[in-house]
Design a protein around this motif. Structure first.
Motif, short mmCIF file in Angstrom:
data_model
loop_
_atom_site.label_atom_id
_atom_site.label_comp_id
_atom_site.label_asym_id
_atom_site.label_seq_id
_atom_site.Cartn_x
_atom_site.Cartn_y
_atom_site.Cartn_z
N GLN A 27 40.44 37.91 35.75
CA GLN A 27 40.36 39.10 34.90
C GLN A 27 41.64 39.92 34.90
O GLN A 27 41.71 40.96 34.25
CB GLN A 27 39.19 39.97 35.34
N THR A 31 42.43 43.16 32.41
CA THR A 31 42.56 44.53 32.90
C THR A 31 43.98 45.07 32.72
O THR A 31 44.18 46.28 32.63
CB THR A 31 42.16 44.63 34.38
N ALA A 151 39.63 45.71 38.00
CA ALA A 151 39.48 46.90 37.16
C ALA A 151 39.88 48.16 37.94
O ALA A 151 40.52 49.06 37.40
CB ALA A 151 38.04 47.01 36.66
N LEU A 237 36.50 42.74 26.58
CA LEU A 237 35.62 43.90 26.69
C LEU A 237 36.37 45.23 26.70
O LEU A 237 36.00 46.15 25.94
CB LEU A 237 34.72 43.78 27.92
N PRO A 238 37.43 45.40 27.52
CA PRO A 238 38.13 46.69 27.46
C PRO A 238 38.68 47.01 26.08
O PRO A 238 38.58 48.15 25.60
CB PRO A 238 39.27 46.52 28.49
N GLN A 255 33.97 48.32 32.33
CA GLN A 255 34.40 47.02 32.85
C GLN A 255 34.00 46.88 34.32
O GLN A 255 33.55 45.80 34.76
CB GLN A 255 35.92 46.88 32.72
N PHE A 258 30.30 46.31 34.41
CA PHE A 258 30.06 44.93 33.96
C PHE A 258 30.18 43.97 35.15
O PHE A 258 29.34 43.08 35.34
CB PHE A 258 31.08 44.58 32.88
N ASN A 259 31.20 44.16 35.97
CA ASN A 259 31.42 43.26 37.10
C ASN A 259 30.45 43.51 38.25
O ASN A 259 30.04 42.57 38.94
CB ASN A 259 32.86 43.39 37.58
N GLY A 309 26.80 47.52 29.37
CA GLY A 309 27.84 46.75 30.02
C GLY A 309 27.38 46.17 31.35
O GLY A 309 27.65 45.02 31.67
#
Length: 408
Positions: A27, A31, A151, A237-238, A255, A258-259, A309
């Motif tokens: 990711q 990010t 993130a 997503l961001p 974000q 989400f994680n 999210g």
């Protein structure tokens, strides 16, 4: 087969650490997207290629990482893979041209791709059949947790996007000595190697022999379409949230949620597979994912978007866990990493298409809801395909476990 609790715990713990770093590096480009876009003057299509360059590397990495591991060992290939993605993640912070950026992201993806099938195989072979789903889910929980850390790093260091790649490159290089000292090789692999010597099945025989053809094709379809959605969300997503009018801190918060949801979803998926009817688990997970994506598309406030999210992360990672837990028992030990690696590699074709398609749709002027709506047919196909795999295995996860126990 004897499964030492200490060896199993050590294997799962070290694999979890590697999965944590892998999730961070998977990711990192997403990010750090704002900083990359500004530094290299990237338009949406070019950003799509930056995301996809790493994902394209995952495809040959996954296939050859699994294939070679079935010949020389899971541990050796995993350590080599960690070294590879560590060096090139660190290199990302130093490149100066767009073409160089694509090369280092491809090489990072190559290492990340080779790591995953070996993480799955090591965890699957470290425990008994009855705890396989749970072992893989504990390991795989590191992936979304690592993404959440990415993130946090991006939010903490703001415009200093290079810090994401410094951390993502140094961490794997520091963990390699621990793996050399303490990561045990799979006892199942060593036993099969001792019995069979150098005799090896061809790739075709490994994937399609002994009646495995329909199972292999079903796994490939489900991996392909599910990974399309997963990597679209991981990378875009961001940016999708910013397009909807949310601020950078709000997008970073969603974000992170989400994680965190993905971490819980990974753990939940493995526990459910080891304890419940697998068909019901699959229907629940994929229906939840479709609902969560609809929520992301229509939510307007930060609170409902945060909830959507979180749910999207929970269900998409649970879907991944279902796939990763169902693949290893579909193949015998001697070809397990090849089978899992091939399924992951085929899935990467979908994960390449996801970010590229999202970039094209956004560049054409469409909104977030259109991007998310386009994923629905693929998720339905993925659901039907994995249900077919389960039916071929006997209808439920429990029946598969019981059958294995009777023959052990």
């Amino acid at each position: 087969m004897n499964h030492s609790p200490r060896r199993a715990t050590l294997t799962i713990a070290l694999c979890f650490i590697v999965a944590l770093i892998e999730g961070f590096d998977l990711q990192s480009a997403g990010t750090a997207a704002a900083g990359l876009r500004q530094t290299f003057s990237l338009d949406p299509k070019m950003m799509g290629w930056v995301f996809s360059a790493g994902i394209i590397g995952l495809l040959p990495g996954a296939f050859f990482g699994g294939w070679i591991a079935d010949r020389i060992g899971r541990k050796k290939i995993l350590i080599a893979a960690v070294l590879l993605f560590g060096v090139f993640s660190l290199s990302t912070a130093y490149v100066e041209h767009f073409s160089s950026l694509l090369v280092v992201r491809f090489m990072t993806g190559l290492g990340l791709g080779a790591a995953l099938p070996n993480l799955i195989a090591l965890c699957a072979e470290a425990v008994g059949e009855q705890r396989r789903g749970t072992a893989i889910s504990v390991m795989y929980a590191g992936v979304p947790l690592g993404g959440a850390l990415a993130a946090v790093v991006a939010m903490t260091f703001g415009e200093h996007w290079q810090m994401t790649f410094f951390i993502g490159g140094l961490a794997p290089l520091l963990v390699v000595p621990l793996m050399l000292l303490w990561l045990p090789e799979s006892s199942a692999f060593k036993q099969v190697r001792h019995v069979s010597g150098e005799a090896r099945s061809s790739v075709g025989q490994a994937l399609f022999g002994e009646g495995r053809g329909m199972t292999t094709l079903g796994l490939w379809l489900s991996y392909f379409f599910t990974l399309t959605v997963m990597y679209m969300l991981l990378n875009w997503l961001p940016s999708l949230l910013l397009e909807q009018g949310f601020s950078k801190p709000q997008a970073g918060l969603v974000q992170m949620l989400f994680n965190i949801g993905g971490t819980l979803g990974s753990l939940l998926g493995g526990l459910l597979l080891d304890r419940c009817n697998a068909i019901k688990v699959v229907l629940f997970v994929y229906a939840g994912l479709l609902s969560a994506l609809a929520g992301v598309g229509v939510s307007v406030g930060i609170v409902p978007m945060g909830i959507a999210g979180f749910a999207a992360g929970l269900f998409v990672m649970a879907a991944q866990l279902v796939l990763y837990a169902l693949a290893p028992p579909s193949y015998p030990t001697a070809v397990r990493a090849t089978g899992v690696g091939a399924a992951v590699a085929i899935g990467r074709l979908g994960s390449v298409a996801g970010p590229l398609a999202a970039g094209q749709i956004l560049a054409a002027g469409a909104g977030t809801s259109t991007v998310l709506l386009a994923t629905s047919p693929g998720l339905i196909i993925a659901t039907l395909a994995i249900l077919g795999v389960i039916r071929n295995a006997g209808g439920t996860r429990v029946s598969t476990v019981n059958s294995a126990a009777e023959h052990s």
